[in-house]
Design a protein around this motif. Structure first.
Motif, PDB file in Angstrom:
ATOM      1  N   THR A  16       0.836  -1.202   0.000  1.00 26.35           N
ATOM      2  CA  THR A  16       0.000   0.000   0.000  1.00 26.35           C
ATOM      3  C   THR A  16       0.867   1.246   0.000  1.00 26.35           C
ATOM      4  O   THR A  16       0.608   2.202  -0.747  1.00 26.35           O
ATOM      5  CB  THR A  16      -0.946   0.001   1.216  1.00 26.35           C
ATOM      6  OG1 THR A  16      -1.851  -1.098   1.093  1.00 26.35           O
ATOM      7  CG2 THR A  16      -1.726   1.294   1.326  1.00 26.35           C
ATOM      8  N   ASP A  20       1.060   3.995  -2.971  1.00 27.63           N
ATOM      9  CA  ASP A  20       0.836   5.408  -2.688  1.00 27.63           C
ATOM     10  C   ASP A  20       2.021   6.244  -3.190  1.00 27.63           C
ATOM     11  O   ASP A  20       1.826   7.311  -3.775  1.00 27.63           O
ATOM     12  CB  ASP A  20       0.598   5.619  -1.192  1.00 27.63           C
ATOM     13  CG  ASP A  20       0.029   6.989  -0.894  1.00 27.63           C
ATOM     14  OD1 ASP A  20      -1.033   7.336  -1.459  1.00 27.63           O
ATOM     15  OD2 ASP A  20       0.647   7.722  -0.099  1.00 27.63           O
ATOM     16  N   ARG A  23       1.783   6.537  -6.992  1.00 33.21           N
ATOM     17  CA  ARG A  23       0.779   7.521  -7.387  1.00 33.21           C
ATOM     18  C   ARG A  23       1.292   8.947  -7.181  1.00 33.21           C
ATOM     19  O   ARG A  23       1.053   9.829  -8.006  1.00 33.21           O
ATOM     20  CB  ARG A  23      -0.524   7.296  -6.609  1.00 33.21           C
ATOM     21  CG  ARG A  23      -1.199   5.976  -6.965  1.00 33.21           C
ATOM     22  CD  ARG A  23      -2.536   5.798  -6.273  1.00 33.21           C
ATOM     23  NE  ARG A  23      -3.499   6.740  -6.847  1.00 33.21           N
ATOM     24  CZ  ARG A  23      -3.961   7.836  -6.233  1.00 33.21           C
ATOM     25  NH1 ARG A  23      -3.576   8.130  -5.007  1.00 33.21           N
ATOM     26  NH2 ARG A  23      -4.824   8.628  -6.839  1.00 33.21           N
ATOM     27  N   GLN A  24       2.022   9.169  -6.095  1.00 33.54           N
ATOM     28  CA  GLN A  24       2.580  10.498  -5.861  1.00 33.54           C
ATOM     29  C   GLN A  24       3.626  10.848  -6.914  1.00 33.54           C
ATOM     30  O   GLN A  24       3.739  12.012  -7.318  1.00 33.54           O
ATOM     31  CB  GLN A  24       3.173  10.573  -4.459  1.00 33.54           C
ATOM     32  CG  GLN A  24       2.114  10.576  -3.370  1.00 33.54           C
ATOM     33  CD  GLN A  24       2.722  10.581  -1.993  1.00 33.54           C
ATOM     34  OE1 GLN A  24       3.478  11.489  -1.662  1.00 33.54           O
ATOM     35  NE2 GLN A  24       2.394   9.582  -1.189  1.00 33.54           N
ATOM     36  N   GLN A  28      -0.245  12.495  -8.085  1.00 34.32           N
ATOM     37  CA  GLN A  28      -1.543  12.261  -7.456  1.00 34.32           C
ATOM     38  C   GLN A  28      -1.397  12.513  -5.954  1.00 34.32           C
ATOM     39  O   GLN A  28      -0.351  12.234  -5.379  1.00 34.32           O
ATOM     40  CB  GLN A  28      -2.014  10.832  -7.696  1.00 34.32           C
ATOM     41  CG  GLN A  28      -2.217  10.486  -9.156  1.00 34.32           C
ATOM     42  CD  GLN A  28      -3.251  11.378  -9.810  1.00 34.32           C
ATOM     43  OE1 GLN A  28      -4.377  11.494  -9.337  1.00 34.32           O
ATOM     44  NE2 GLN A  28      -2.857  12.046 -10.892  1.00 34.32           N
ATOM     45  N   PRO A  29      -2.443  13.012  -5.318  1.00 32.24           N
ATOM     46  CA  PRO A  29      -2.341  13.237  -3.870  1.00 32.24           C
ATOM     47  C   PRO A  29      -2.268  11.902  -3.123  1.00 32.24           C
ATOM     48  O   PRO A  29      -2.851  10.905  -3.549  1.00 32.24           O
ATOM     49  CB  PRO A  29      -3.632  13.985  -3.536  1.00 32.24           C
ATOM     50  CG  PRO A  29      -4.578  13.640  -4.636  1.00 32.24           C
ATOM     51  CD  PRO A  29      -3.741  13.402  -5.862  1.00 32.24           C
ATOM     52  N   SER A  30      -1.560  11.918  -2.017  1.00 33.93           N
ATOM     53  CA  SER A  30      -1.472  10.719  -1.192  1.00 33.93           C
ATOM     54  C   SER A  30      -2.861  10.327  -0.710  1.00 33.93           C
ATOM     55  O   SER A  30      -3.641  11.175  -0.271  1.00 33.93           O
ATOM     56  CB  SER A  30      -0.562  10.989   0.010  1.00 33.93           C
ATOM     57  OG  SER A  30      -0.547   9.869   0.874  1.00 33.93           O
ATOM     58  N   ASN A  31      -3.164   9.029  -0.813  1.00 38.85           N
ATOM     59  CA  ASN A  31      -4.435   8.512  -0.323  1.00 38.85           C
ATOM     60  C   ASN A  31      -4.220   7.040   0.020  1.00 38.85           C
ATOM     61  O   ASN A  31      -4.490   6.153  -0.787  1.00 38.85           O
ATOM     62  CB  ASN A  31      -5.551   8.682  -1.349  1.00 38.85           C
ATOM     63  CG  ASN A  31      -6.913   8.378  -0.757  1.00 38.85           C
ATOM     64  OD1 ASN A  31      -7.038   7.608   0.185  1.00 38.85           O
ATOM     65  ND2 ASN A  31      -7.943   8.986  -1.328  1.00 38.85           N
ATOM     66  N   VAL A  32      -3.699   6.808   1.204  1.00 41.10           N
ATOM     67  CA  VAL A  32      -3.339   5.463   1.636  1.00 41.10           C
ATOM     68  C   VAL A  32      -4.556   4.553   1.704  1.00 41.10           C
ATOM     69  O   VAL A  32      -4.497   3.397   1.288  1.00 41.10           O
ATOM     70  CB  VAL A  32      -2.587   5.517   2.989  1.00 41.10           C
ATOM     71  CG1 VAL A  32      -2.321   4.127   3.525  1.00 41.10           C
ATOM     72  CG2 VAL A  32      -1.273   6.286   2.836  1.00 41.10           C
ATOM     73  N   GLU A  33      -5.675   5.072   2.196  1.00 41.41           N
ATOM     74  CA  GLU A  33      -6.873   4.233   2.301  1.00 41.41           C
ATOM     75  C   GLU A  33      -7.351   3.772   0.927  1.00 41.41           C
ATOM     76  O   GLU A  33      -7.724   2.609   0.746  1.00 41.41           O
ATOM     77  CB  GLU A  33      -8.008   4.975   3.030  1.00 41.41           C
ATOM     78  CG  GLU A  33      -7.731   5.251   4.493  1.00 41.41           C
ATOM     79  CD  GLU A  33      -7.021   6.584   4.708  1.00 41.41           C
ATOM     80  OE1 GLU A  33      -7.127   7.484   3.844  1.00 41.41           O
ATOM     81  OE2 GLU A  33      -6.329   6.719   5.733  1.00 41.41           O
ATOM     82  N   ALA A  34      -7.354   4.670  -0.041  1.00 39.66           N
ATOM     83  CA  ALA A  34      -7.793   4.312  -1.395  1.00 39.66           C
ATOM     84  C   ALA A  34      -6.812   3.324  -2.029  1.00 39.66           C
ATOM     85  O   ALA A  34      -7.235   2.386  -2.723  1.00 39.66           O
ATOM     86  CB  ALA A  34      -7.937   5.558  -2.262  1.00 39.66           C
ATOM     87  N   ALA A  35      -5.518   3.518  -1.789  1.00 39.93           N
ATOM     88  CA  ALA A  35      -4.514   2.590  -2.326  1.00 39.93           C
ATOM     89  C   ALA A  35      -4.723   1.196  -1.736  1.00 39.93           C
ATOM     90  O   ALA A  35      -4.664   0.189  -2.455  1.00 39.93           O
ATOM     91  CB  ALA A  35      -3.102   3.100  -2.032  1.00 39.93           C
TER      92      ALA A  35
END
Length: 149
Positions: A16, A20, A23-24, A28-35
């Motif tokens: 995860t 993340d 994606r960064q 892309q903004p960090s979004n650990v939950e979505a990852a």
């Protein structure tokens, strides 16, 4: 020395963080939950193959993700190498090369006729790696995108 193996659900936490970071890298903004949710879905649906690289101490240092597909024209399987990411501190140590070689080996083992990928025009570092491994830039087709949401 880099060891590459298939990812398992037990890798979810570290994978995860890697996703993340990937994606960064692409702004892309960090979004650990979505990852995490995205990876859980991949494992649950088994719709991609993920390989991870490990350092000698067992720390995950990168990943490559492949999505199976088919070619109607070629009447064969082809996989899209959609993601390749290596931690900044593990770059220039053969990690990306090891992941790419493992992806190619896995595709051969599954009878896949072709691997395809796209990379940003500015990502010359990745392009150099791909070309050094025998990948050829596609000059026969244009790529198009359509956002539908």
């Amino acid at each position: 020395m880099t060891f590459v193996r298939p990812a398992t659900i037990n890798d979810l936490d570290t994978l995860t963080e890697l996703l993340d970071g990937y994606r960064q890298f692409y702004a892309q903004p960090s979004n650990v939950e979505a990852a995490r949710a995205f990876l859980r879905q991949r494992f649950g649906q088994a719709d991609s193959r993920i390989l991870v690289s490990e350092s000698e101490n067992g720390r995950l240092t990168g990943f490559v993700q492949l999505y199976p597909g088919v070619s109607t024209v070629g009447l064969n399987a082809r996989w899209t190498l959609n993601d390749l990411f290596v931690l900044p501190e593990s770059r220039d140590k053969g990690t990306g090369r090891a992941l790419m070689e493992a992806a190619t080996k896995l595709a051969k083992e599954h009878g896949v006729a072709r691997l395809i990928l796209m990379t940003q025009v500015e990502n010359e570092r990745a392009q150099h790696l791909y070309e050094s491994l025998g990948w050829q830039r596609n000059t026969a087709f244009y790529g198009y995108l359509l956002d539908v949401k």
